[in-house]
Design a protein around this motif. Structure first.
Motif, mmCIF file in Angstrom:
data_model
loop_
_atom_site.group_PDB
_atom_site.id
_atom_site.type_symbol
_atom_site.label_atom_id
_atom_site.label_comp_id
_atom_site.label_asym_id
_atom_site.label_seq_id
_atom_site.Cartn_x
_atom_site.Cartn_y
_atom_site.Cartn_z
ATOM 1 N N ASN A 19 20.162 -4.433 11.874
ATOM 2 C CA ASN A 19 18.906 -5.159 11.610
ATOM 3 C C ASN A 19 18.508 -5.141 10.137
ATOM 4 O O ASN A 19 17.321 -5.260 9.815
ATOM 5 N N ALA A 20 19.489 -5.037 9.244
ATOM 6 C CA ALA A 20 19.169 -4.947 7.814
ATOM 7 C C ALA A 20 18.615 -6.258 7.267
ATOM 8 O O ALA A 20 17.846 -6.250 6.298
ATOM 9 N N GLU A 21 18.984 -7.383 7.890
ATOM 10 C CA GLU A 21 18.578 -8.685 7.341
ATOM 11 C C GLU A 21 17.078 -8.937 7.430
ATOM 12 O O GLU A 21 16.560 -9.850 6.786
ATOM 13 N N PHE A 22 16.388 -8.136 8.238
ATOM 14 C CA PHE A 22 14.954 -8.377 8.430
ATOM 15 C C PHE A 22 14.086 -7.506 7.528
ATOM 16 O O PHE A 22 12.869 -7.520 7.641
ATOM 17 N N GLY A 23 14.691 -6.750 6.653
ATOM 18 C CA GLY A 23 13.965 -5.677 5.963
ATOM 19 C C GLY A 23 12.850 -6.085 5.025
ATOM 20 O O GLY A 23 11.931 -5.315 4.779
ATOM 21 N N PHE A 24 12.912 -7.300 4.448
ATOM 22 C CA PHE A 24 11.928 -7.627 3.412
ATOM 23 C C PHE A 24 10.548 -7.888 4.009
ATOM 24 O O PHE A 24 10.412 -8.524 5.048
ATOM 25 N N LEU A 25 9.547 -7.403 3.291
ATOM 26 C CA LEU A 25 8.155 -7.620 3.691
ATOM 27 C C LEU A 25 7.642 -8.872 2.986
ATOM 28 O O LEU A 25 7.764 -8.996 1.768
ATOM 29 N N ILE A 26 7.076 -9.798 3.748
ATOM 30 C CA ILE A 26 6.564 -11.044 3.182
ATOM 31 C C ILE A 26 5.047 -11.042 3.361
ATOM 32 O O ILE A 26 4.554 -10.728 4.442
ATOM 33 N N HIS A 27 4.327 -11.379 2.324
ATOM 34 C CA HIS A 27 2.863 -11.325 2.437
ATOM 35 C C HIS A 27 2.230 -12.233 1.378
ATOM 36 O O HIS A 27 2.695 -12.290 0.249
ATOM 37 N N PRO A 28 1.176 -12.937 1.752
ATOM 38 C CA PRO A 28 0.475 -13.702 0.727
ATOM 39 C C PRO A 28 -0.295 -12.775 -0.196
ATOM 40 O O PRO A 28 -0.738 -11.694 0.230
ATOM 41 N N ARG A 29 -0.442 -13.163 -1.419
ATOM 42 C CA ARG A 29 -1.163 -12.328 -2.390
ATOM 43 C C ARG A 29 -1.817 -13.253 -3.412
ATOM 44 O O ARG A 29 -1.565 -14.467 -3.418
ATOM 45 N N VAL A 30 -2.613 -12.673 -4.291
ATOM 46 C CA VAL A 30 -3.196 -13.454 -5.375
ATOM 47 C C VAL A 30 -2.065 -13.875 -6.302
ATOM 48 O O VAL A 30 -1.157 -13.074 -6.581
ATOM 49 N N LYS A 31 -2.093 -15.130 -6.738
ATOM 50 C CA LYS A 31 -0.994 -15.622 -7.569
ATOM 51 C C LYS A 31 -0.815 -14.746 -8.812
ATOM 52 O O LYS A 31 -1.778 -14.424 -9.499
ATOM 53 N N GLY A 32 0.425 -14.375 -9.064
ATOM 54 C CA GLY A 32 0.721 -13.523 -10.214
ATOM 55 C C GLY A 32 0.579 -12.043 -9.906
ATOM 56 O O GLY A 32 0.795 -11.191 -10.764
ATOM 57 N N GLY A 33 0.215 -11.726 -8.685
ATOM 58 C CA GLY A 33 0.093 -10.316 -8.294
ATOM 59 C C GLY A 33 -1.349 -9.951 -8.007
ATOM 60 O O GLY A 33 -2.280 -10.623 -8.458
ATOM 61 N N GLY A 34 -1.515 -8.923 -7.251
ATOM 62 C CA GLY A 34 -2.868 -8.478 -6.929
ATOM 63 C C GLY A 34 -3.200 -8.740 -5.478
ATOM 64 O O GLY A 34 -2.612 -9.617 -4.846
ATOM 65 N N ASN A 35 -4.113 -7.964 -4.987
ATOM 66 C CA ASN A 35 -4.457 -8.066 -3.576
ATOM 67 C C ASN A 35 -5.972 -8.106 -3.416
ATOM 68 O O ASN A 35 -6.714 -7.567 -4.234
ATOM 69 N N ILE A 36 -6.391 -8.762 -2.383
ATOM 70 C CA ILE A 36 -7.800 -8.779 -1.996
ATOM 71 C C ILE A 36 -7.801 -8.405 -0.520
ATOM 72 O O ILE A 36 -6.993 -8.941 0.247
ATOM 73 N N PRO A 37 -8.654 -7.483 -0.106
ATOM 74 C CA PRO A 37 -8.616 -7.057 1.295
ATOM 75 C C PRO A 37 -8.687 -8.242 2.263
ATOM 76 O O PRO A 37 -9.477 -9.169 2.067
ATOM 77 N N ASN A 38 -7.834 -8.197 3.262
ATOM 78 C CA ASN A 38 -7.820 -9.218 4.320
ATOM 79 C C ASN A 38 -7.532 -10.625 3.814
ATOM 80 O O ASN A 38 -7.887 -11.612 4.453
#
Lengths: 71, 566
Positions: free
Chosen positions: B225-244
């Motif tokens: 199951n190695a092919e599924f390893g990457f985590l994909i997630h939306p984020r603020v463009k250029g990096g950074g996170n905002i809760p939820n």
């Protein structure tokens, strides 16, 4: 990432907790001076684990380009 | 006459546990407590008692509470999270044992949250389907104290680099002290890897580059199951996170992406930001091509996620630490009122294949926690930890530790004394320390940066095609070859060299597997094969190394014997 890691050695109690708390070997212990130092600040990931763990609260970690925290 | 002692410090133990996080400690403690006559040694590249993800990002763990419906949980997971690539028997087993495992933590002195009557406090923190329980961030230091009390021996600041083999059996490991460079030869009748996977989600929490995974792979262990390893997630463009953030992004027409692409999740009252469905991430990815996706800051409120009021979490260490972390926001640019979002990804790899006792395909070797989060197949076609369920890594680490410790101790009783080949150890030592012999070449930090640069673009890491993946794989292999030119000034640099080499090995495993899977499933999204293909691909892809070459095979998921079928 890289950091500017400051130790207030007047407050430091030489407990070495910061060396233990640094999980990526950025902070080392100077046996001669009996004090901690930032041996590899270029590898610091700004987790602030050392700041949090320090019983004397004598560490301040800033991003590398920052020399002092904004007021 | 040559002897091992001439090469470095030789340690003999019955059970070696590499890695001292939420998986390693339970394994070591349980091994010692079930077989007190056995020597158990726990080793970490960091200080034992301070290592791993749990002291920083941990604190909340997945738990199936007595009031949760086990069958409904498993059914939901298989259909909507694991996409039928689960080992459903292990999923059931894990789910059934979560509550008892949390109680075991409490018995060992971890301050697991309790209600006023002293009962384990669980609640539907992020989901109506499953519960969470909580503990404070001091859980690892408390486990460390318990391990010491139980008679487990601790060895800090030693990075395990390679496994030792006697025929097809693992008989220990070699590594070095990251402070003084001392070489260690650890003979062990049973070895448990608990060193984490490759995890590039948040460097501040996870110093893991897949060192244990690479060591196991190079020793010949199977990966799954190695092919599924990457985590994909939306984020603020250029990096950074905002809760939820994921629940609050919308397109130019004002359509909210979560409501448009995963209404079924919202209907289930699941507000776990790790849950994002493949339809959601592919939908957002395609909409981004049409125009900007933005974050509605006015909706970023506590109504989505966060502990419900009936859960009175009392975790002062976690509160203190996260308050401190917030100061870092002072140094970044403030987010604009309506920031643009993008799809981001983080490389991950935790594919060591294990059975239900966490034993790998090699005799004498067990793999737990994030080394085998994917490879155990409990979670099916999920990304690396948190595997689309927050809090599951802590619990999976704990469960794996509780099972592997006694199994490894039992096996040690049956095993003879390891026979270690001097020439082989000498070869490993020379190879390990080679970067110290050079005064120029490739810096490990640069190799890591190059690898991040290869796989981080969404068109390389997420939206995959045969042509692009072949190019990516070729570039990864190029970096892996260049690793022969790595140089280090000291033992700290040597540690980074091993991290860089391990990361290259892990990424090669991921892309070899991803090329072979000619369908889209979970976060493995192929533009050239955009549909899920249950007819041909209810299979696990197994990757292993034989005589230095990568060997791929497939194995049908035994779906006929499982309860839930497509």
């Amino acid at each position: 990432m890289a950091a500017n890691i400051k130790f207030d050695l007047d407050l430091c109690s030489s407990c070495k907790t910061c060396v233990d708390a640094c999980f990526i070997d950025v902070i080392r212990w100077d046996d001669k001076k009996e004090q901690p130092f930032a041996a590899y600040p270029e590898d610091c990931v700004l987790c602030l684990g050392c700041e949090e763990a320090c019983p004397a609260q004598c560490i301040e970690v800033l991003p590398a380009a920052v020399s002092a925290a904004p007021q | 006459m040559t002897k091992l002692e001439d090469l470095g410090e030789v340690i003999s133990t019955d059970v070696l546990v590499a890695g001292s996080g939420i998986a390693g400690f339970p394994a070591a403690i349980k091994a010692k407590e079930t077989s007190p006559e056995k020597d158990v040694l726990i080793v970490d590249k960091a200080t034992v008692g301070w290592a791993g993800l749990a002291p920083k990002g941990g604190g909340v763990f997945w738990c199936i509470a007595p009031e949760d419906d086990l069958d409904k949980f498993v059914e939901y997971h298989v259909k909507n999270i694991g996409y039928y690539l689960n080992d459903q028997e292990l999923l059931y087993l894990n789910a059934k044992e979560t509550y008892g495992a949390a109680q075991q933590l409490a018995e060992w002195g971890v301050k697991v949250q309790r209600d006023a009557q002293g009962k384990l406090l669980t609640g539907h923190l992020l989901s109506s389907r499953w519960s969470h329980a909580g503990a404070d961030l001091d859980m690892i230091s408390l486990l460390s104290a318990r391990a010491r009390k139980s008679g487990v021996k601790l060895l800090s600041k030693v990075q395990i680099v390679e496994l030792l083999k006697e025929g097809n059996r693992i008989v220990g490991a070699v590594g070095f002290n990251v402070i003084d460079g001392r070489f260690y030869i650890i003979k062990a009748k049973s070895t448990i890897l608990a060193t984490g996977g490759l995890n590039r989600t948040a460097a501040m929490f996870t110093p893991h580059y897949g060192e244990g995974v690479a060591a196991a792979y190079q020793a010949g262990a199977e990966m799954r199951n190695a092919e599924f390893g990457f985590l994909i997630h939306p984020r603020v463009k250029g990096g950074g996170n905002i809760p939820n953030l994921a629940f609050n992004i919308h397109n130019a027409a004002g359509e909210y992406m979560a409501e448009k692409y995963m209404p079924e999740v919202l209907k289930e009252e699941i507000y776990d930001t790790a849950i994002l469905t493949p339809a959601f991430v592919v939908g957002v990815f395609n909409e981004m091509r049409e125009g900007p996706i933005r974050v509605d800051m006015s909706r970023t409120g506590p109504e989505r996620g966060g502990p419900p009021p009936e859960l009175n979490w009392n975790r002062p260490k976690q509160t203190s630490y996260f308050t401190r972390l917030r100061k870092l926001s002072k140094y970044s640019r403030p987010a604009p009122p309506n920031p643009e979002a993008e799809i981001g990804l983080a490389a991950g790899c935790s594919p060591i294949r294990v059975d239900h006792e966490m034993k790998t395909s090699l005799e004498g070797l067990w793999a737990i926690g994030d080394t085998s989060y994917n490879g155990s197949a409990w979670g099916g076609a999920v990304c690396m930890a948190p595997g689309r369920m927050r809090g599951s890594p802590l619990m999976i680490g704990l469960l794996g530790g509780l099972r592997s410790g006694p199994a490894a101790a039992r096996a040690a009783s049956q095993a003879g004394s390891p026979q270690i080949n001097y020439d082989e150890v000498k070869r490993l030592k020379d190879e390990m320390f080679a970067p110290l012999q050079s005064s120029q070449g490739l810096l490990p930090q640069d190799a890591i940066q190059e690898l991040d640069g290869i796989v981080s673009p969404v068109e390389n890491g997420f939206s995959r095609t045969k042509d692009r993946m072949e190019k990516v794989l070729s570039r990864i292999q190029g970096v892996r070859q260049k690793c022969s030119q790595l140089y280090a000034k000291d033992s700290h640099g040597l540690m980074k060299c091993n991290e860089a080499k391990s990361m290259a090995v892990c990424l090669e495993i991921v892309f070899n597997a991803a090329l072979a899977r000619t369908e889209s499933r979970a976060y493995h999204y192929r533009e050239d094969y955009p549909e899920r293909d249950d007819k041909n691909w209810l299979k696990w892809i197994i990757v292993k190394q034989e005589a230095g070459k990568t060997v791929l095979s497939t194995e049908p998921v035994p779906i006929d014997k499982y309860k839930f079928k497509p």
